[in-house]
Structures are given as structure tokens and as C-alpha cells.
Design a protein around this motif. Sequence first.
Motif, mmCIF file in Angstrom:
data_model
loop_
_atom_site.group_PDB
_atom_site.id
_atom_site.type_symbol
_atom_site.label_atom_id
_atom_site.label_comp_id
_atom_site.label_asym_id
_atom_site.label_seq_id
_atom_site.Cartn_x
_atom_site.Cartn_y
_atom_site.Cartn_z
ATOM 1 N N SER A 12 0.826 -1.205 0.000
ATOM 2 C CA SER A 12 0.000 0.000 0.000
ATOM 3 C C SER A 12 0.860 1.254 0.000
ATOM 4 O O SER A 12 0.542 2.242 -0.676
ATOM 5 N N ARG A 15 2.244 1.785 -3.487
ATOM 6 C CA ARG A 15 1.207 2.297 -4.375
ATOM 7 C C ARG A 15 0.932 3.777 -4.105
ATOM 8 O O ARG A 15 0.801 4.575 -5.026
ATOM 9 N N LEU A 16 0.825 4.121 -2.824
ATOM 10 C CA LEU A 16 0.575 5.503 -2.435
ATOM 11 C C LEU A 16 1.707 6.414 -2.911
ATOM 12 O O LEU A 16 1.473 7.489 -3.454
ATOM 13 N N TYR A 17 2.939 5.955 -2.733
ATOM 14 C CA TYR A 17 4.101 6.735 -3.157
ATOM 15 C C TYR A 17 4.129 6.884 -4.672
ATOM 16 O O TYR A 17 4.326 7.972 -5.214
ATOM 17 N N ILE A 20 0.652 8.936 -5.912
ATOM 18 C CA ILE A 20 0.254 10.222 -5.350
ATOM 19 C C ILE A 20 1.439 11.016 -4.821
ATOM 20 O O ILE A 20 1.687 12.150 -5.234
ATOM 21 N N ALA A 31 5.105 8.401 2.795
ATOM 22 C CA ALA A 31 4.042 7.490 2.351
ATOM 23 C C ALA A 31 3.905 6.320 3.318
ATOM 24 O O ALA A 31 2.790 5.884 3.635
ATOM 25 N N GLU A 34 2.180 7.477 6.511
ATOM 26 C CA GLU A 34 0.749 7.662 6.257
ATOM 27 C C GLU A 34 0.035 6.314 6.203
ATOM 28 O O GLU A 34 -1.049 6.159 6.765
ATOM 29 N N THR A 35 0.642 5.341 5.552
ATOM 30 C CA THR A 35 0.034 4.020 5.455
ATOM 31 C C THR A 35 -0.089 3.372 6.822
ATOM 32 O O THR A 35 -1.130 2.791 7.154
#
Length: 90
Positions: A12, A15-17, A20, A31, A34-35
Motif C-alpha cells: 500500500s 502504491r501511495l508513493y 500520489i 508514504a 501515512e500508510t
Amino acid sequence: MKRYDKREVMKSAWRLYKWIFKKQGKTFGEALKETWSVVKFNSSFYEKKVVKPVEKVVKSESYQWPTSVNASAIYPDNSRGLMGSKYCGD
């Protein structure tokens, strides 16, 4: 001590990094933080909420066919199905 699925957390975070944070000029570490905060929030939210197991209720229904429907309407004489089957329902 709580156990988390670290593999899913890392996936996750990547993917976030990738989609976004990189475009916003942020780092992978941000990232990841945040995850982890999302994962911990979700686990504490579901831990506080008492979830009762859902019982599956299986209802069987019977259908009364009208008198105008007979076997020849369901199984016609002209077979075009696979392997010579005559069923034309569903």
C-alpha cells in the motif's frame, strides 16, 4: 502485541508513493508513515466495534408452475444444444 500484515502495508505504501506522493514531491518515508497511520486507525476502529458473526440464513423458495407450462415447453423436441441436450431453460 498486535500483528499487522507488513506485506500489505508495504504494498500500500509503494502504491501511495508511486501514484500520489511522488507527484507531490514527497518521500517514500512519508508514504510509509501515512500508510501505517491508516492501518493502525482501521485496526483500532474495528477492535472497538464489537462485530457479531453474521449467521447465514438460507431460504428455499418453491415455485408453483402454472398449468399452461408442461414438460414440452421446457424440453422441446427440436434440440440445438450441445451434445444433443434438449433443455432450453435458464
